[in-house]
Design a protein around this motif. Structure first.
Motif, PDB file in Angstrom:
ATOM      1  N   UNK A  97      32.553  24.759   3.780  1.00 53.92           N
ATOM      2  CA  UNK A  97      33.194  25.369   4.947  1.00 53.92           C
ATOM      3  C   UNK A  97      34.698  25.138   4.984  1.00 53.92           C
ATOM      4  N   UNK A  98      35.209  24.199   4.198  1.00 51.21           N
ATOM      5  CA  UNK A  98      36.648  23.928   4.157  1.00 51.21           C
ATOM      6  C   UNK A  98      37.318  24.905   3.201  1.00 51.21           C
ATOM      7  N   UNK A  99      38.481  25.416   3.563  1.00 53.55           N
ATOM      8  CA  UNK A  99      39.188  26.317   2.640  1.00 53.55           C
ATOM      9  C   UNK A  99      39.824  25.542   1.485  1.00 53.55           C
ATOM     10  N   UNK A 100      39.802  26.142   0.306  1.00 54.69           N
ATOM     11  CA  UNK A 100      40.438  25.544  -0.864  1.00 54.69           C
ATOM     12  C   UNK A 100      39.706  24.352  -1.431  1.00 54.69           C
ATOM     13  N   UNK A 101      38.391  24.291  -1.281  1.00 53.50           N
ATOM     14  CA  UNK A 101      37.612  23.166  -1.789  1.00 53.50           C
ATOM     15  C   UNK A 101      37.160  23.484  -3.210  1.00 53.50           C
ATOM     16  N   UNK A 102      37.394  22.568  -4.096  1.00 52.24           N
ATOM     17  CA  UNK A 102      36.970  22.708  -5.493  1.00 52.24           C
ATOM     18  C   UNK A 102      35.602  22.060  -5.646  1.00 52.24           C
ATOM     19  N   UNK A 103      34.645  22.782  -6.254  1.00 49.64           N
ATOM     20  CA  UNK A 103      33.295  22.222  -6.422  1.00 49.64           C
ATOM     21  C   UNK A 103      33.302  20.990  -7.309  1.00 49.64           C
ATOM     22  N   UNK A 104      34.213  20.957  -8.251  1.00 49.78           N
ATOM     23  CA  UNK A 104      34.278  19.824  -9.181  1.00 49.78           C
ATOM     24  C   UNK A 104      35.336  18.814  -8.768  1.00 49.78           C
ATOM     25  N   UNK A 105      35.821  18.901  -7.544  1.00 48.44           N
ATOM     26  CA  UNK A 105      36.903  18.024  -7.108  1.00 48.44           C
ATOM     27  C   UNK A 105      36.473  16.647  -6.658  1.00 48.44           C
ATOM     28  N   UNK A 106      35.219  16.468  -6.303  1.00 48.54           N
ATOM     29  CA  UNK A 106      34.759  15.182  -5.793  1.00 48.54           C
ATOM     30  C   UNK A 106      34.313  14.249  -6.895  1.00 48.54           C
ATOM     31  N   UNK A 107      33.878  13.089  -6.497  1.00 45.52           N
ATOM     32  CA  UNK A 107      33.415  12.105  -7.470  1.00 45.52           C
ATOM     33  C   UNK A 107      32.033  12.457  -7.998  1.00 45.52           C
ATOM     34  N   UNK A 108      31.276  13.211  -7.249  1.00 46.94           N
ATOM     35  CA  UNK A 108      29.944  13.614  -7.681  1.00 46.94           C
ATOM     36  C   UNK A 108      28.905  12.540  -7.416  1.00 46.94           C
ATOM     37  N   UNK A 109      27.687  12.906  -7.699  1.00 49.92           N
ATOM     38  CA  UNK A 109      26.574  11.977  -7.497  1.00 49.92           C
ATOM     39  C   UNK A 109      26.707  10.776  -8.427  1.00 49.92           C
ATOM     40  N   UNK A 110      27.158  11.024  -9.645  1.00 46.62           N
ATOM     41  CA  UNK A 110      27.321   9.916 -10.587  1.00 46.62           C
ATOM     42  C   UNK A 110      28.410   8.946 -10.114  1.00 46.62           C
ATOM     43  N   UNK A 111      29.462   9.475  -9.506  1.00 45.22           N
ATOM     44  CA  UNK A 111      30.510   8.608  -8.970  1.00 45.22           C
ATOM     45  C   UNK A 111      30.013   7.746  -7.828  1.00 45.22           C
ATOM     46  N   UNK A 115      31.299   1.836  -0.369  1.00 44.88           N
ATOM     47  CA  UNK A 115      30.235   2.802  -0.641  1.00 44.88           C
ATOM     48  C   UNK A 115      30.171   3.900   0.416  1.00 44.88           C
ATOM     49  N   UNK A 116      30.351   3.557   1.674  1.00 44.11           N
ATOM     50  CA  UNK A 116      30.316   4.590   2.716  1.00 44.11           C
ATOM     51  C   UNK A 116      31.515   5.515   2.582  1.00 44.11           C
ATOM     52  N   UNK A 117      32.692   4.968   2.284  1.00 43.45           N
ATOM     53  CA  UNK A 117      33.857   5.830   2.087  1.00 43.45           C
ATOM     54  C   UNK A 117      33.689   6.730   0.865  1.00 43.45           C
ATOM     55  N   UNK A 118      33.027   6.271  -0.163  1.00 46.54           N
ATOM     56  CA  UNK A 118      32.767   7.119  -1.324  1.00 46.54           C
ATOM     57  C   UNK A 118      31.870   8.288  -0.942  1.00 46.54           C
ATOM     58  N   UNK A 119      30.838   8.015  -0.189  1.00 47.76           N
ATOM     59  CA  UNK A 119      29.928   9.082   0.237  1.00 47.76           C
ATOM     60  C   UNK A 119      30.639  10.053   1.181  1.00 47.76           C
ATOM     61  N   UNK A 120      31.415   9.540   2.120  1.00 52.38           N
ATOM     62  CA  UNK A 120      32.148  10.411   3.048  1.00 52.38           C
ATOM     63  C   UNK A 120      33.173  11.252   2.289  1.00 52.38           C
ATOM     64  N   UNK A 121      33.870  10.626   1.356  1.00 50.14           N
ATOM     65  CA  UNK A 121      34.850  11.362   0.556  1.00 50.14           C
ATOM     66  C   UNK A 121      34.202  12.449  -0.281  1.00 50.14           C
ATOM     67  N   UNK A 122      33.059  12.157  -0.858  1.00 57.13           N
ATOM     68  CA  UNK A 122      32.340  13.169  -1.637  1.00 57.13           C
ATOM     69  C   UNK A 122      31.922  14.326  -0.744  1.00 57.13           C
ATOM     70  N   UNK A 123      31.438  14.012   0.442  1.00 58.76           N
ATOM     71  CA  UNK A 123      30.983  15.050   1.370  1.00 58.76           C
ATOM     72  C   UNK A 123      32.142  15.930   1.808  1.00 58.76           C
ATOM     73  N   UNK A 124      33.292  15.325   2.102  1.00 61.55           N
ATOM     74  CA  UNK A 124      34.422  16.121   2.573  1.00 61.55           C
ATOM     75  C   UNK A 124      35.072  16.913   1.436  1.00 61.55           C
ATOM     76  N   UNK A 125      35.015  16.408   0.209  1.00 60.78           N
ATOM     77  CA  UNK A 125      35.611  17.114  -0.919  1.00 60.78           C
ATOM     78  C   UNK A 125      34.760  18.287  -1.386  1.00 60.78           C
ATOM     79  N   UNK A 126      33.480  18.263  -1.094  1.00 66.02           N
ATOM     80  CA  UNK A 126      32.599  19.335  -1.551  1.00 66.02           C
ATOM     81  C   UNK A 126      32.074  20.185  -0.393  1.00 66.02           C
ATOM     82  N   UNK A 127      32.699  20.081   0.772  1.00 65.81           N
ATOM     83  CA  UNK A 127      32.266  20.855   1.933  1.00 65.81           C
ATOM     84  C   UNK A 127      32.610  22.330   1.724  1.00 65.81           C
TER      85      UNK A 127
END
Length: 113
Positions: A69-83, A55-67
């Motif tokens: 400030x990072x270049x080339x980040x896709x808004x729909x690339x993470x698992x999302x809140x539902x994930x 669960x913590x890795x899912x939250x960290x992954x979601x945060x890093x995928x939707x950051x």
């Protein structure tokens, strides 16, 4: 014009057709020397670690995928809140299913009285 209501006495309680078991002590010293106690303790510890890890890795992954400030980040690339919700719910289901027979939740239902 008031309704007349007859009050009946409460019915007599019949004797139970079963015997209640005596209450179990909160801390049983005999249980501390049994392997099943330590097996349940190990199973619960590993289940808690797995739950927190996934669960913590899912939250960290979601945060890093939707950051933003990072270049080339896709808004729909993470698992999302539902994930994240599915990760929490799925891990709870899997861990309860896998540890219920070990840690004693199901053992109480199968013991003869």
């Amino acid at each position: 014009m008031a309704k007349e209501v007859e009050l009946e006495p409460p019915p007599e309680h019949s004797a139970k057709d079963y015997q209640d078991p005596p209450p179990a002590p909160l801390i049983d010293a005999e249980e501390l020397i049994q392997w099943s106690f330590y097996r349940a303790l190990i199973a619960e510890f590993i289940a808690t670690l797995l739950f927190l890890y996934v669960t913590v890795l899912t939250v960290i992954g979601y945060k890093s995928q939707t950051d933003p400030n990072k270049p080339g980040v896709d808004e729909c690339g993470g698992v999302g809140i539902l994930g994240i919700a599915w990760a929490f719910g799925g891990m709870i289901f899997i861990l309860v299913y896998c540890t219920a027979g070990i840690s004693g939740e199901l053992r109480d239902f199968h013991e003869p009285i």
